[in-house]
Design a protein around this motif. Structure first.
Motif, PDB file in Angstrom:
ATOM      1  N   CYS A  46      39.492  46.206  32.762  1.00 41.74           N
ATOM      2  CA  CYS A  46      39.226  45.861  34.165  1.00 41.74           C
ATOM      3  C   CYS A  46      37.958  45.021  34.266  1.00 41.74           C
ATOM      4  N   ARG A  47      36.959  45.380  33.477  1.00 42.21           N
ATOM      5  CA  ARG A  47      35.696  44.640  33.496  1.00 42.21           C
ATOM      6  C   ARG A  47      35.919  43.187  33.089  1.00 42.21           C
ATOM      7  N   GLN A  48      36.711  42.960  32.065  1.00 37.94           N
ATOM      8  CA  GLN A  48      36.990  41.585  31.627  1.00 37.94           C
ATOM      9  C   GLN A  48      37.669  40.784  32.735  1.00 37.94           C
ATOM     10  N   VAL A  49      38.583  41.413  33.457  1.00 37.93           N
ATOM     11  CA  VAL A  49      39.272  40.715  34.544  1.00 37.93           C
ATOM     12  C   VAL A  49      38.293  40.378  35.664  1.00 37.93           C
ATOM     13  N   ARG A  50      37.428  41.328  36.027  1.00 29.99           N
ATOM     14  CA  ARG A  50      36.462  41.065  37.098  1.00 29.99           C
ATOM     15  C   ARG A  50      35.471  39.976  36.696  1.00 29.99           C
ATOM     16  N   GLU A  51      35.088  39.944  35.414  1.00 31.91           N
ATOM     17  CA  GLU A  51      34.214  38.872  34.938  1.00 31.91           C
ATOM     18  C   GLU A  51      34.889  37.519  35.117  1.00 31.91           C
ATOM     19  N   ALA A  52      36.179  37.455  34.805  1.00 30.45           N
ATOM     20  CA  ALA A  52      36.919  36.204  34.970  1.00 30.45           C
ATOM     21  C   ALA A  52      37.021  35.811  36.438  1.00 30.45           C
ATOM     22  N   LEU A  53      37.199  36.777  37.314  1.00 34.33           N
ATOM     23  CA  LEU A  53      37.295  36.484  38.748  1.00 34.33           C
ATOM     24  C   LEU A  53      35.987  35.928  39.286  1.00 34.33           C
ATOM     25  N   THR A  54      34.850  36.447  38.774  1.00 33.79           N
ATOM     26  CA  THR A  54      33.565  35.865  39.158  1.00 33.79           C
ATOM     27  C   THR A  54      33.469  34.433  38.673  1.00 33.79           C
ATOM     28  N   LYS A  55      33.840  34.211  37.413  1.00 35.14           N
ATOM     29  CA  LYS A  55      33.758  32.860  36.853  1.00 35.14           C
ATOM     30  C   LYS A  55      34.616  31.884  37.653  1.00 35.14           C
ATOM     31  N   LEU A  56      35.793  32.305  38.072  1.00 33.55           N
ATOM     32  CA  LEU A  56      36.701  31.446  38.832  1.00 33.55           C
ATOM     33  C   LEU A  56      36.363  31.413  40.318  1.00 33.55           C
ATOM     34  N   ASN A  57      35.388  32.242  40.731  1.00 35.93           N
ATOM     35  CA  ASN A  57      34.925  32.256  42.120  1.00 35.93           C
ATOM     36  C   ASN A  57      36.028  32.690  43.074  1.00 35.93           C
ATOM     37  N   LEU A  58      36.907  33.579  42.607  1.00 34.88           N
ATOM     38  CA  LEU A  58      38.041  34.023  43.410  1.00 34.88           C
ATOM     39  C   LEU A  58      37.725  35.331  44.118  1.00 34.88           C
ATOM     40  N   ASP A  59      38.128  35.424  45.373  1.00 33.23           N
ATOM     41  CA  ASP A  59      38.016  36.661  46.132  1.00 33.23           C
ATOM     42  C   ASP A  59      39.296  37.466  45.946  1.00 33.23           C
ATOM     43  N   ILE A  60      39.183  38.788  46.080  1.00 34.83           N
ATOM     44  CA  ILE A  60      40.331  39.631  45.754  1.00 34.83           C
ATOM     45  C   ILE A  60      40.223  40.979  46.456  1.00 34.83           C
ATOM     46  N   LEU A  61      41.350  41.557  46.786  1.00 35.42           N
ATOM     47  CA  LEU A  61      41.386  42.916  47.309  1.00 35.42           C
ATOM     48  C   LEU A  61      41.389  43.878  46.129  1.00 35.42           C
ATOM     49  N   ILE A  62      40.378  44.737  46.075  1.00 41.34           N
ATOM     50  CA  ILE A  62      40.272  45.729  45.021  1.00 41.34           C
ATOM     51  C   ILE A  62      40.819  47.058  45.532  1.00 41.34           C
ATOM     52  N   VAL A  63      41.774  47.628  44.793  1.00 43.80           N
ATOM     53  CA  VAL A  63      42.281  48.970  45.079  1.00 43.80           C
ATOM     54  C   VAL A  63      41.794  49.872  43.954  1.00 43.80           C
ATOM     55  N   PRO A  64      40.732  50.644  44.181  1.00 43.12           N
ATOM     56  CA  PRO A  64      40.169  51.470  43.111  1.00 43.12           C
ATOM     57  C   PRO A  64      41.136  52.572  42.683  1.00 43.12           C
ATOM     58  N   LYS A 103      44.960  40.951  28.942  1.00 44.83           N
ATOM     59  CA  LYS A 103      45.514  39.785  28.255  1.00 44.83           C
ATOM     60  C   LYS A 103      46.496  39.036  29.151  1.00 44.83           C
ATOM     61  N   ALA A 104      47.416  39.757  29.777  1.00 44.99           N
ATOM     62  CA  ALA A 104      48.412  39.113  30.641  1.00 44.99           C
ATOM     63  C   ALA A 104      47.762  38.535  31.899  1.00 44.99           C
ATOM     64  N   ILE A 105      46.793  39.260  32.445  1.00 46.60           N
ATOM     65  CA  ILE A 105      46.142  38.802  33.678  1.00 46.60           C
ATOM     66  C   ILE A 105      45.318  37.544  33.418  1.00 46.60           C
ATOM     67  N   LEU A 106      44.550  37.536  32.332  1.00 47.36           N
ATOM     68  CA  LEU A 106      43.732  36.368  32.015  1.00 47.36           C
ATOM     69  C   LEU A 106      44.609  35.152  31.722  1.00 47.36           C
ATOM     70  N   LYS A 107      45.733  35.373  31.081  1.00 44.23           N
ATOM     71  CA  LYS A 107      46.667  34.264  30.838  1.00 44.23           C
ATOM     72  C   LYS A 107      47.176  33.697  32.157  1.00 44.23           C
ATOM     73  N   HIS A 108      47.500  34.569  33.088  1.00 42.87           N
ATOM     74  CA  HIS A 108      47.981  34.131  34.400  1.00 42.87           C
ATOM     75  C   HIS A 108      46.889  33.368  35.150  1.00 42.87           C
ATOM     76  N   LEU A 109      45.667  33.873  35.114  1.00 42.67           N
ATOM     77  CA  LEU A 109      44.559  33.187  35.783  1.00 42.67           C
ATOM     78  C   LEU A 109      44.345  31.808  35.177  1.00 42.67           C
ATOM     79  N   ASN A 110      44.449  31.703  33.854  1.00 43.13           N
ATOM     80  CA  ASN A 110      44.320  30.412  33.177  1.00 43.13           C
ATOM     81  C   ASN A 110      45.379  29.425  33.639  1.00 43.13           C
ATOM     82  N   GLN A 111      46.581  29.911  33.820  1.00 42.70           N
ATOM     83  CA  GLN A 111      47.693  29.037  34.174  1.00 42.70           C
ATOM     84  C   GLN A 111      47.625  28.554  35.616  1.00 42.70           C
ATOM     85  N   HIS A 112      47.054  29.365  36.509  1.00 41.16           N
ATOM     86  CA  HIS A 112      47.167  29.060  37.940  1.00 41.16           C
ATOM     87  C   HIS A 112      45.848  28.831  38.666  1.00 41.16           C
TER      88      HIS A 112
END
Length: 254
Positions: A46-64, A103-112
Protein backbone atom coordinates in the motif's frame (compact mmCIF):
# COMPACT_ATOMS: atom_id res chain seq x y z
CA UNK A 1 3.02 8.40 22.06
CA UNK A 2 4.04 12.00 22.84
CA UNK A 3 4.32 14.48 19.99
CA UNK A 4 8.14 14.66 19.94
CA UNK A 5 8.50 10.87 19.75
CA UNK A 6 5.65 10.70 17.25
CA UNK A 7 7.32 13.13 14.84
CA UNK A 8 10.80 11.62 15.39
CA UNK A 9 9.72 8.08 14.54
CA UNK A 10 7.73 9.39 11.58
CA UNK A 11 10.87 11.17 10.32
CA UNK A 12 12.73 7.86 10.64
CA UNK A 13 10.02 6.06 8.67
CA UNK A 14 10.36 8.57 5.80
CA UNK A 15 14.15 8.26 5.96
CA UNK A 16 13.97 4.45 5.75
CA UNK A 17 11.94 4.95 2.56
CA UNK A 18 14.55 7.39 1.17
CA UNK A 19 11.83 10.06 1.19
CA UNK A 20 9.89 8.44 -1.62
CA UNK A 21 6.49 10.09 -1.97
CA UNK A 22 7.85 13.64 -1.64
CA UNK A 23 8.24 14.95 -5.19
CA UNK A 24 5.27 15.34 -7.51
CA UNK A 25 5.01 15.82 -11.26
CA UNK A 26 4.77 19.45 -12.29
CA UNK A 27 1.70 18.88 -14.41
CA UNK A 28 -1.17 16.47 -14.00
CA UNK A 29 -4.77 16.01 -15.04
CA UNK A 30 -7.18 14.50 -12.56
CA UNK A 31 -9.38 11.78 -14.11
CA UNK A 32 -13.05 12.52 -14.59
CA UNK A 33 -14.19 9.89 -12.11
CA UNK A 34 -12.69 9.53 -8.64
CA UNK A 35 -10.06 6.84 -8.17
CA UNK A 36 -10.45 4.56 -5.13
CA UNK A 37 -7.82 2.75 -3.09
CA UNK A 38 -8.68 0.16 -0.44
CA UNK A 39 -5.68 0.77 1.77
CA UNK A 40 -3.93 -0.24 4.97
CA UNK A 41 -1.59 2.51 6.15
CA UNK A 42 1.41 0.43 7.25
CA UNK A 43 1.19 -2.28 4.60
CA UNK A 44 4.35 -2.38 2.48
CA UNK A 45 2.58 -2.65 -0.88
CA UNK A 46 0.00 0.00 0.00
CA UNK A 47 2.86 2.35 0.83
CA UNK A 48 4.42 1.85 -2.60
CA UNK A 49 1.10 2.68 -4.27
CA UNK A 50 0.62 5.84 -2.19
CA UNK A 51 4.18 6.93 -3.02
CA UNK A 52 3.35 6.56 -6.71
CA UNK A 53 0.13 8.54 -6.30
CA UNK A 54 2.10 11.40 -4.74
CA UNK A 55 4.61 11.29 -7.58
CA UNK A 56 1.80 11.38 -10.16
CA UNK A 57 0.03 14.14 -8.19
CA UNK A 58 -3.23 12.17 -8.28
CA UNK A 59 -6.05 12.61 -5.79
CA UNK A 60 -7.89 9.52 -4.62
CA UNK A 61 -10.61 8.27 -2.30
CA UNK A 62 -8.98 6.18 0.42
CA UNK A 63 -11.06 3.42 2.03
CA UNK A 64 -9.02 2.30 5.07
CA UNK A 65 -9.00 -1.45 5.64
CA UNK A 66 -7.17 -2.13 8.91
CA UNK A 67 -6.95 -5.63 10.33
CA UNK A 68 -10.05 -6.65 12.27
CA UNK A 69 -12.12 -3.89 10.72
CA UNK A 70 -15.51 -3.81 9.01
CA UNK A 71 -14.15 -2.33 5.77
CA UNK A 72 -11.79 -5.25 5.26
CA UNK A 73 -14.56 -7.76 5.91
CA UNK A 74 -16.85 -5.91 3.49
CA UNK A 75 -14.10 -5.96 0.84
CA UNK A 76 -13.68 -9.72 1.28
CA UNK A 77 -17.42 -10.29 1.01
CA UNK A 78 -18.03 -7.96 -1.94
CA UNK A 79 -15.10 -9.35 -3.94
CA UNK A 80 -16.25 -12.93 -3.40
CA UNK A 81 -12.63 -13.92 -2.75
CA UNK A 82 -12.75 -14.07 1.04
CA UNK A 83 -9.28 -14.15 2.58
CA UNK A 84 -7.81 -14.16 -0.95
CA UNK A 85 -8.41 -10.42 -1.19
CA UNK A 86 -6.37 -7.87 0.77
CA UNK A 87 -5.12 -4.30 0.35
CA UNK A 88 -4.03 -2.67 -1.78
CA UNK A 89 -7.04 -2.89 -4.07
CA UNK A 90 -7.37 -0.15 -6.68
CA UNK A 91 -10.59 0.73 -8.50
CA UNK A 92 -10.49 2.91 -11.62
CA UNK A 93 -13.98 3.50 -12.99
CA UNK A 94 -12.47 5.66 -15.74
CA UNK A 95 -11.03 2.45 -17.22
CA UNK A 96 -13.67 0.08 -15.78
CA UNK A 97 -10.92 -1.84 -14.00
CA UNK A 98 -10.14 -3.10 -10.51
CA UNK A 99 -6.91 -4.76 -9.46
CA UNK A 100 -5.05 -6.05 -6.41
CA UNK A 101 -1.41 -5.73 -5.40
CA UNK A 102 1.25 -3.07 -5.93
CA UNK A 103 2.69 -4.66 -9.08
CA UNK A 104 -0.62 -4.64 -10.97
CA UNK A 105 -1.60 -1.19 -9.69
CA UNK A 106 1.73 0.43 -10.58
CA UNK A 107 1.56 -1.11 -14.04
CA UNK A 108 -1.91 0.36 -14.51
CA UNK A 109 -0.78 3.79 -13.29
CA UNK A 110 2.14 3.64 -15.74
CA UNK A 111 -0.17 2.84 -18.62
CA UNK A 112 -2.79 5.50 -17.93
CA UNK A 113 -1.49 8.29 -15.68
CA UNK A 114 2.28 8.78 -15.98
CA UNK A 115 5.65 7.25 -15.34
CA UNK A 116 6.42 5.44 -12.12
CA UNK A 117 8.81 2.51 -12.01
CA UNK A 118 7.92 -0.85 -10.51
CA UNK A 119 9.42 -0.03 -7.10
CA UNK A 120 8.61 3.72 -7.17
CA UNK A 121 12.24 4.32 -6.16
CA UNK A 122 15.87 3.63 -6.91
CA UNK A 123 15.81 0.85 -4.34
CA UNK A 124 16.21 -2.75 -5.37
CA UNK A 125 13.19 -4.98 -4.82
CA UNK A 126 14.72 -6.63 -1.74
CA UNK A 127 15.83 -3.31 -0.22
CA UNK A 128 12.43 -1.83 -1.02
CA UNK A 129 10.67 -4.53 1.00
CA UNK A 130 13.10 -4.27 3.92
CA UNK A 131 12.86 -0.48 4.09
CA UNK A 132 9.07 -0.61 4.04
CA UNK A 133 9.10 -3.15 6.87
CA UNK A 134 11.47 -0.92 8.86
CA UNK A 135 9.18 2.06 8.30
CA UNK A 136 6.25 0.11 9.72
CA UNK A 137 8.28 -1.25 12.64
CA UNK A 138 9.60 2.13 13.79
CA UNK A 139 5.99 3.35 13.87
CA UNK A 140 5.04 0.30 16.00
CA UNK A 141 2.66 -0.73 13.19
CA UNK A 142 0.35 2.19 13.93
CA UNK A 143 -2.55 2.28 11.49
CA UNK A 144 -2.67 -1.50 11.13
CA UNK A 145 -5.51 -2.53 13.45
CA UNK A 146 -9.07 -1.24 13.67
CA UNK A 147 -10.46 0.69 16.61
CA UNK A 148 -14.19 1.03 17.38
CA UNK A 149 -15.54 4.14 15.69
CA UNK A 150 -18.58 6.09 14.57
CA UNK A 151 -18.70 6.43 10.82
CA UNK A 152 -19.27 9.81 9.12
CA UNK A 153 -21.88 10.33 6.42
CA UNK A 154 -19.39 12.02 4.07
CA UNK A 155 -15.70 11.25 3.46
CA UNK A 156 -13.24 13.56 5.15
CA UNK A 157 -10.70 15.51 3.07
CA UNK A 158 -6.97 15.36 3.80
CA UNK A 159 -4.29 17.48 2.11
CA UNK A 160 -1.04 15.55 2.40
CA UNK A 161 1.86 13.89 0.63
CA UNK A 162 3.12 10.42 1.41
CA UNK A 163 6.49 11.14 3.03
CA UNK A 164 5.31 14.01 5.24
CA UNK A 165 6.30 13.03 8.81
CA UNK A 166 3.52 15.23 10.17
CA UNK A 167 0.78 13.82 7.94
CA UNK A 168 1.63 10.16 8.65
CA UNK A 169 0.15 10.07 12.21
CA UNK A 170 -3.08 11.54 10.84
CA UNK A 171 -3.32 8.91 8.12
CA UNK A 172 -2.62 6.20 10.69
CA UNK A 173 -5.47 7.42 12.88
CA UNK A 174 -7.84 7.69 9.91
CA UNK A 175 -6.97 4.09 9.07
CA UNK A 176 -7.43 2.79 12.62
CA UNK A 177 -10.85 4.47 12.80
CA UNK A 178 -11.77 3.25 9.27
CA UNK A 179 -12.70 6.78 8.21
CA UNK A 180 -12.91 7.13 4.40
CA UNK A 181 -11.19 10.26 3.15
CA UNK A 182 -10.34 12.04 -0.06
CA UNK A 183 -6.55 12.31 -0.24
CA UNK A 184 -5.43 15.45 -2.06
CA UNK A 185 -1.74 15.07 -2.81
CA UNK A 186 0.37 18.22 -2.46
CA UNK A 187 3.77 16.80 -3.35
CA UNK A 188 6.70 19.16 -3.84
CA UNK A 189 7.12 20.32 -7.45
CA UNK A 190 10.17 22.62 -7.35
CA UNK A 191 13.28 23.30 -5.25
CA UNK A 192 11.63 26.22 -3.43
CA UNK A 193 8.87 23.85 -2.22
CA UNK A 194 11.43 21.85 -0.24
CA UNK A 195 11.76 22.16 3.51
CA UNK A 196 9.15 22.84 6.20
CA UNK A 197 6.38 25.30 5.42
CA UNK A 198 8.02 27.96 7.61
CA UNK A 199 11.57 27.36 6.35
CA UNK A 200 11.68 26.97 2.56
CA UNK A 201 14.93 26.34 0.70
CA UNK A 202 14.82 29.78 -0.91
CA UNK A 203 15.64 33.35 0.11
CA UNK A 204 12.89 34.70 -2.13
CA UNK A 205 9.24 34.99 -1.06
CA UNK A 206 7.63 31.60 -1.54
CA UNK A 207 5.58 31.14 -4.70
CA UNK A 208 4.18 27.77 -5.86
CA UNK A 209 4.09 26.82 -9.51
CA UNK A 210 1.20 28.58 -11.25
CA UNK A 211 -2.04 26.75 -12.02
CA UNK A 212 -1.36 23.95 -9.56
CA UNK A 213 -3.11 22.60 -6.46
CA UNK A 214 -0.30 24.06 -4.38
CA UNK A 215 -0.94 27.52 -5.79
CA UNK A 216 -4.68 27.24 -5.13
CA UNK A 217 -3.97 26.15 -1.55
CA UNK A 218 -1.45 28.99 -1.10
CA UNK A 219 -3.94 31.61 -2.30
CA UNK A 220 -6.55 30.34 0.13
CA UNK A 221 -4.37 29.81 3.22
CA UNK A 222 -1.27 31.98 2.73
CA UNK A 223 1.06 28.99 2.94
CA UNK A 224 1.31 25.37 1.83
CA UNK A 225 1.39 23.22 4.95
CA UNK A 226 0.30 19.64 5.53
CA UNK A 227 -1.53 17.95 7.03
CA UNK A 228 -4.70 19.97 6.56
CA UNK A 229 -7.97 18.24 7.36
CA UNK A 230 -11.48 19.28 6.32
CA UNK A 231 -14.53 17.52 7.74
CA UNK A 232 -17.69 18.31 5.75
CA UNK A 233 -19.75 16.47 8.38
CA UNK A 234 -18.93 18.99 11.12
CA UNK A 235 -17.64 21.90 8.98
CA UNK A 236 -14.32 21.78 10.83
CA UNK A 237 -10.98 22.53 9.15
CA UNK A 238 -7.57 22.48 10.81
CA UNK A 239 -3.80 22.28 10.50
CA UNK A 240 -1.37 20.63 12.97
CA UNK A 241 -0.99 16.88 13.27
CA UNK A 242 -1.58 16.61 17.02
CA UNK A 243 -4.73 18.76 16.87
CA UNK A 244 -6.14 16.70 14.00
CA UNK A 245 -5.48 13.38 15.76
CA UNK A 246 -7.15 14.71 18.93
CA UNK A 247 -10.13 15.86 16.88
CA UNK A 248 -10.52 12.48 15.17
CA UNK A 249 -10.37 10.64 18.48
CA UNK A 250 -12.86 12.95 20.17
CA UNK A 251 -15.27 13.03 17.24
CA UNK A 252 -15.20 9.50 15.86
CA UNK A 253 -13.51 7.07 18.25
CA UNK A 254 -15.88 5.11 20.49
Amino acid sequence: MNQFLNVTTSLLASTYRCWQGTVADKTTEQPEQTLTLFDQENDAECRQVREALTKLNLDILIVPCPKGGKNLEALKTKSGKGDGIHPPVFVDNNQSKAMQGAKAILKHLNQHYGQVNSATSLLSKATNEVSSTLAATVRLNAGSHALPSNQPELPLILYSFESSPYARPVREKLCELELPYILINLGKQQVSDMGPATMRWSLKPYQPLPNTKREAFFKQHGNVQVPFLMDPNTHQAMFESADIVDYLEQTYQQ
